[in-house]
Design a protein around this motif. Structure first.
Motif, mmCIF file in Angstrom:
data_model
loop_
_atom_site.group_PDB
_atom_site.id
_atom_site.type_symbol
_atom_site.label_atom_id
_atom_site.label_comp_id
_atom_site.label_asym_id
_atom_site.label_seq_id
_atom_site.Cartn_x
_atom_site.Cartn_y
_atom_site.Cartn_z
ATOM 1 N N HIS A 141 -6.974 0.586 1.970
ATOM 2 C CA HIS A 141 -7.411 -0.370 1.076
ATOM 3 C C HIS A 141 -8.639 -1.127 1.532
ATOM 4 O O HIS A 141 -9.487 -0.455 2.371
ATOM 5 C CB HIS A 141 -6.401 -1.463 0.839
ATOM 6 C CG HIS A 141 -5.646 -2.015 2.026
ATOM 7 N ND1 HIS A 141 -6.363 -2.581 3.072
ATOM 8 C CD2 HIS A 141 -4.679 -2.750 2.134
ATOM 9 C CE1 HIS A 141 -5.791 -3.300 3.841
ATOM 10 N NE2 HIS A 141 -4.674 -3.402 3.429
ATOM 11 N N ILE A 178 -7.573 -6.553 -3.633
ATOM 12 C CA ILE A 178 -7.615 -5.673 -2.708
ATOM 13 C C ILE A 178 -7.467 -4.214 -3.474
ATOM 14 O O ILE A 178 -6.442 -3.877 -4.045
ATOM 15 C CB ILE A 178 -6.041 -5.844 -1.875
ATOM 16 C CG1 ILE A 178 -6.123 -7.175 -1.527
ATOM 17 C CG2 ILE A 178 -5.636 -4.744 -1.020
ATOM 18 C CD1 ILE A 178 -7.249 -7.529 -0.517
ATOM 19 N N TRP A 179 -8.407 -3.299 -3.215
ATOM 20 C CA TRP A 179 -8.591 -2.122 -3.705
ATOM 21 C C TRP A 179 -7.938 -1.009 -2.956
ATOM 22 O O TRP A 179 -7.950 -1.084 -1.640
ATOM 23 C CB TRP A 179 -10.171 -1.629 -4.279
ATOM 24 C CG TRP A 179 -11.073 -1.853 -3.025
ATOM 25 C CD1 TRP A 179 -11.637 -3.034 -2.642
ATOM 26 C CD2 TRP A 179 -11.304 -1.226 -1.808
ATOM 27 N NE1 TRP A 179 -12.489 -2.912 -1.703
ATOM 28 C CE2 TRP A 179 -12.241 -1.769 -0.925
ATOM 29 C CE3 TRP A 179 -10.777 0.111 -1.489
ATOM 30 C CZ2 TRP A 179 -12.725 -1.339 0.146
ATOM 31 C CZ3 TRP A 179 -11.375 0.708 -0.328
ATOM 32 C CH2 TRP A 179 -12.281 0.100 0.690
ATOM 33 N N HIS A 180 -7.702 0.068 -3.540
ATOM 34 C CA HIS A 180 -7.158 1.224 -2.814
ATOM 35 C C HIS A 180 -8.165 2.573 -3.268
ATOM 36 O O HIS A 180 -8.351 2.565 -4.640
ATOM 37 C CB HIS A 180 -5.678 1.612 -3.289
ATOM 38 C CG HIS A 180 -4.757 0.595 -2.589
ATOM 39 N ND1 HIS A 180 -4.446 -0.564 -3.477
ATOM 40 C CD2 HIS A 180 -4.075 0.351 -1.532
ATOM 41 C CE1 HIS A 180 -3.403 -1.373 -2.722
ATOM 42 N NE2 HIS A 180 -3.559 -0.793 -1.645
ATOM 43 N N GLU A 216 -7.179 -1.728 -8.133
ATOM 44 C CA GLU A 216 -7.563 -3.015 -7.490
ATOM 45 C C GLU A 216 -6.362 -3.932 -7.837
ATOM 46 O O GLU A 216 -5.746 -3.875 -8.959
ATOM 47 C CB GLU A 216 -8.518 -3.761 -8.281
ATOM 48 C CG GLU A 216 -9.881 -3.058 -7.799
ATOM 49 C CD GLU A 216 -10.981 -3.416 -8.567
ATOM 50 O OE1 GLU A 216 -12.076 -3.807 -7.869
ATOM 51 O OE2 GLU A 216 -11.108 -3.667 -9.848
ATOM 52 N N THR A 262 0.806 -1.173 -0.037
ATOM 53 C CA THR A 262 -0.123 0.000 0.150
ATOM 54 C C THR A 262 0.958 1.409 0.102
ATOM 55 O O THR A 262 0.593 2.286 -0.614
ATOM 56 C CB THR A 262 -0.716 -0.006 1.297
ATOM 57 O OG1 THR A 262 -1.719 -1.135 1.098
ATOM 58 C CG2 THR A 262 -1.585 1.351 1.427
#
Length: 323
Positions: free
Chosen positions: A89, A247-249, A118, A38
């Motif tokens: 995230h 895993i989206w941010h 993503e 991240t």
């Protein structure tokens, strides 16, 4: 009359201030340690965001701990003037279920500025595991119930969440081992101390390319274009119908940040997502840049609301909590 005049003058005085935003550096809080996936996304994004904001400095501040909740809480309490933002995230959606006493309200304490990317996940194992493809892995998992060690980077981490969904889809209970970060988990996986891990492509691509782990599948519903991962099937096509985990941010601001500022930040975000250097950096990590309606604040918020519901049911079913 005098009071109305005072209010009118104050309102007029505020307009130039908003129009001139930003006048100083902007801080993006990343609620995880420096050097992690991240943090990498945030630093590349900060550089891309700087340009459409008049080349103002955009500084990344790492405030890790408690699965990202410490940094998120700090951002929620920050002045709502547009100079402190949060890049977070999927934990924004999972924390309401994982933590019984969350120090902020995910849907109420932030302005939603848009999704950024993503990051797909990959199912990997130690080289010692006797399976060469997903059908063989599935047979091995079913034959070894109660004996399988599944590593993750800690409760609430991406690998922990993916592992929960993976076990739920297979209906195979595994012994989960929580590490303090991806690094030590990966070391034990490579050495054969643990059997499996499901983690982000940002963490696994190099290991797959180096042939020090086995890779079986990706967690998105479409295969990936990244050369090292292009041959991997999806879990959906491998028999786990509907399996789709990434895993989206996203970018957030404290609640009450003026609309003129959030609009300017959203416009800058959309430009940043097309920055050639940012696009290249994300592609090299196997990440997919968002190019749909979720780059807008309202759709970003609706998406997170749906994610809270999705992950909440998985976490409650597993009965694994962070406190």
């Amino acid at each position: 009359m005098k009071r109305l005049l005072t209010i009118a003058i104050a309102a007029l005085a505020a307009v130039p201030a908003l129009a001139e935003y930003p006048e100083k550096s902007i801080t993006i809080i990343v609620p995880f340690a420096a050097g992690g996936p991240t943090d990498k996304v945030a630093r590349d994004f900060a550089e891309a965001l700087r340009k459409p904001l008049g080349n103002v400095a955009v500084v990344v501040e790492n405030d890790g701990g408690a699965g990202g909740t410490i940094g998120a809480a700090k951002a929620a309490r920050s002045p709502n003037d547009g100079y402190t933002l949060l890049l977070h995230h999927v934990s924004m959606a999972t924390s309401p279920a994982l933590y019984r006493k969350l120090p902020y309200k995910t849907l109420d304490d932030f302005e939603y500025l848009g999704l950024i990317n993503e990051v797909p996940m990959t199912v990997i194992s130690t080289k010692k595991l006797p399976a060469s493809n997903f059908p063989e892995l599935r047979k091995w998992l079913e034959a070894n119930r109660g004996k399988i060690n599944l590593a993750n980077a800690g409760i609430g981490s991406a690998s922990h969440l993916c592992g929960l969904m993976f076990q739920n889809a297979l209906q195979v209970q595994m012994q989960t081992i929580a590490y303090k970060g991806t690094g030590p988990a990966m070391i034990d996986l490579i050495s054969g101390q643990v059997d499996l891990m499901c983690d982000q492509t940002t963490n696994t691509t190099t290991q797959i390319e180096s042939n020090v782990v086995k890779a079986f599948a990706v967690t998105t519903q479409k295969r990936l274009a990244t050369p090292a991962l292009a041959s991997l099937p999806t879990l959906d096509e491998s028999g786990l119908k509907g399996f789709n985990v990434s895993i989206w941010h996203g970018l957030f601001a404290p609640r009450g940040t003026p609309k003129a500022i959030t609009d300017k930040l959203n416009a800058a975000l959309k430009v940043a997502l097309k920055d050639p250097a940012f696009v290249k950096s994300q592609e090299s990590l196997g990440a997919v840049i968002i190019n749909d309606a979720r780059v807008n604040g309202p759709e970003h918020r609706k998406f997170v609301e749906a994610e809270i519901e999705k992950w909440g049911s998985v976490i409650r079913a597993a009965g694994q909590y962070a406190e």
